[in-house]
Design a protein around this motif. Structure first.
Motif, PDB file in Angstrom:
ATOM      1  N   PRO A   1       0.797  -1.230   0.000  1.00 17.78           N
ATOM      2  CA  PRO A   1       0.000   0.000   0.000  1.00 17.78           C
ATOM      3  C   PRO A   1       0.830   1.279   0.000  1.00 17.78           C
ATOM      4  CG  PRO A   1      -0.964  -1.601   1.488  1.00 17.78           C
ATOM      5  CD  PRO A   1       0.359  -2.161   1.057  1.00 17.78           C
ATOM      6  N   ARG A   2       2.065   1.214   0.491  1.00 19.83           N
ATOM      7  CA  ARG A   2       2.929   2.398   0.461  1.00 19.83           C
ATOM      8  C   ARG A   2       3.236   2.826  -0.960  1.00 19.83           C
ATOM      9  NH1 ARG A   2       8.036   0.571   3.634  1.00 19.83           N
ATOM     10  NH2 ARG A   2       7.515  -1.343   2.515  1.00 19.83           N
ATOM     11  N   ILE A   3       3.327   1.865  -1.873  1.00 19.07           N
ATOM     12  CA  ILE A   3       3.570   2.199  -3.283  1.00 19.07           C
ATOM     13  C   ILE A   3       2.382   2.965  -3.834  1.00 19.07           C
ATOM     14  CG2 ILE A   3       3.986   1.267  -5.592  1.00 19.07           C
ATOM     15  CD1 ILE A   3       5.297  -1.161  -4.273  1.00 19.07           C
ATOM     16  N   VAL A   4       1.204   2.485  -3.522  1.00 15.15           N
ATOM     17  CA  VAL A   4      -0.031   3.124  -3.996  1.00 15.15           C
ATOM     18  C   VAL A   4      -0.136   4.546  -3.467  1.00 15.15           C
ATOM     19  CG1 VAL A   4      -2.554   3.027  -3.933  1.00 15.15           C
ATOM     20  CG2 VAL A   4      -1.229   0.908  -4.179  1.00 15.15           C
ATOM     21  N   ALA A   5       0.127   4.712  -2.183  1.00 15.47           N
ATOM     22  CA  ALA A   5      -0.140   5.985  -1.522  1.00 15.47           C
ATOM     23  C   ALA A   5       0.983   6.997  -1.648  1.00 15.47           C
ATOM     24  CB  ALA A   5      -0.431   5.736  -0.047  1.00 15.47           C
ATOM     25  N   GLU A   6       2.235   6.536  -1.690  1.00 19.67           N
ATOM     26  CA  GLU A   6       3.359   7.451  -1.531  1.00 19.67           C
ATOM     27  C   GLU A   6       4.332   7.500  -2.707  1.00 19.67           C
ATOM     28  OE1 GLU A   6       5.191   6.085   2.050  1.00 19.67           O
ATOM     29  OE2 GLU A   6       3.324   6.181   3.210  1.00 19.67           O
TER      30      GLU A   6
END
Length: 239
Positions: free
Chosen positions: A147-152
């Protein structure tokens, strides 16, 4: 089953055993790469070793000049077999890797095609200029992308925003409160139609979250029916 929009009657019963669904899914991945991957992309990494993994790579070669590819799967033996089959069919070197990190290290395009319940592609696996197509998160419990890839890290795109909020990779970023449930993102259809920009520069990381839409089934069924009608009646077609 294909119905007429004018009469409501059955036009055709397509006994394809899932082949048309496989093809339309691979085509969607190719469209995402055509719109978002760098034009000079020449290397690909496929996460997964099933039929769809091989079709995704084959479809990629139709929109980018892919010179080599890597492949990772949980089962090393399946990965070796899938890599050998893809290499023979496509005429490019395709090698099986021991880890996701090794597979994606030099890849311009990464495609995930698994039913994983835990992220396989982590933030540390991603580098500037990559395009990522996530194919496997078609239910709310599936999750291939950190999810960090998606968000950040990535410029995020999707096929249907209302859908990915409920069951796509975006769903997990929302669940972890990394993005808001009402945050706005771009649908790939907007890019195709010229209503929104795609990749902004060569160093940008792009991610397309594809959960699949019913209109894709309608489109591939209509195409198959039209092609069949162009041939003599009674001809048997095989994929």
């Amino acid at each position: 089953v294909l119905f007429s929009t004018r009469t409501g009657l059955v036009e055709a019963l397509l006994l394809d055993n899932g082949y048309l669904t496989d093809i339309r899914t691979a085509a969607a991945g190719a469209v995402a790469a055509r719109c978002l991957a760098r034009a000079d992309s020449s290397t690909a990494a496929i996460i997964g070793a099933g039929r769809q993994a091989q079709l995704q790579l084959e479809a990629l070669t139709l929109v980018r000049d892919i010179e080599s590819a890597t492949l990772w799967a949980r089962d090393p033996a399946r990965a070796e077999i899938a890599a050998a089959q893809s290499s023979a069919r496509l005429g490019i070197p395709v090698s099986a890797c021991a880890s996701v990190q090794a597979a994606t290290a030099e890849a311009d395009i990464v495609v995930t095609t698994t039913p994983s319940l835990q992220p396989l592609l982590l933030a540390e696996h991603v580098h500037a200029g990559q395009h990522i197509t996530a194919m496997g998160s078609d239910a709310e419990h599936k999750n291939e992308i950190d999810p960090r890839i998606v968000a950040e890290m990535a410029h995020y795109f999707c096929d249907r925003l209302s859908q990915v909020r409920a069951l796509g990779e975006l769903h997990h970023a929302i669940e972890q409160k990394l993005v808001g449930p009402a945050d706005s993102f771009t649908e790939i259809g907007q890019v195709i139609a010229g209503a929104a920009p795609g990749r902004s520069d060569a160093a940008e990381i792009t991610l397309c979250d594809l959960t699949g839409t019913g209109i894709q089934d309608t489109a591939i069924a209509t195409l198959a029916y039209r092609l069949c009608r162009q041939h003599q009646a009674g001809t048997v077609f095989q994929s």
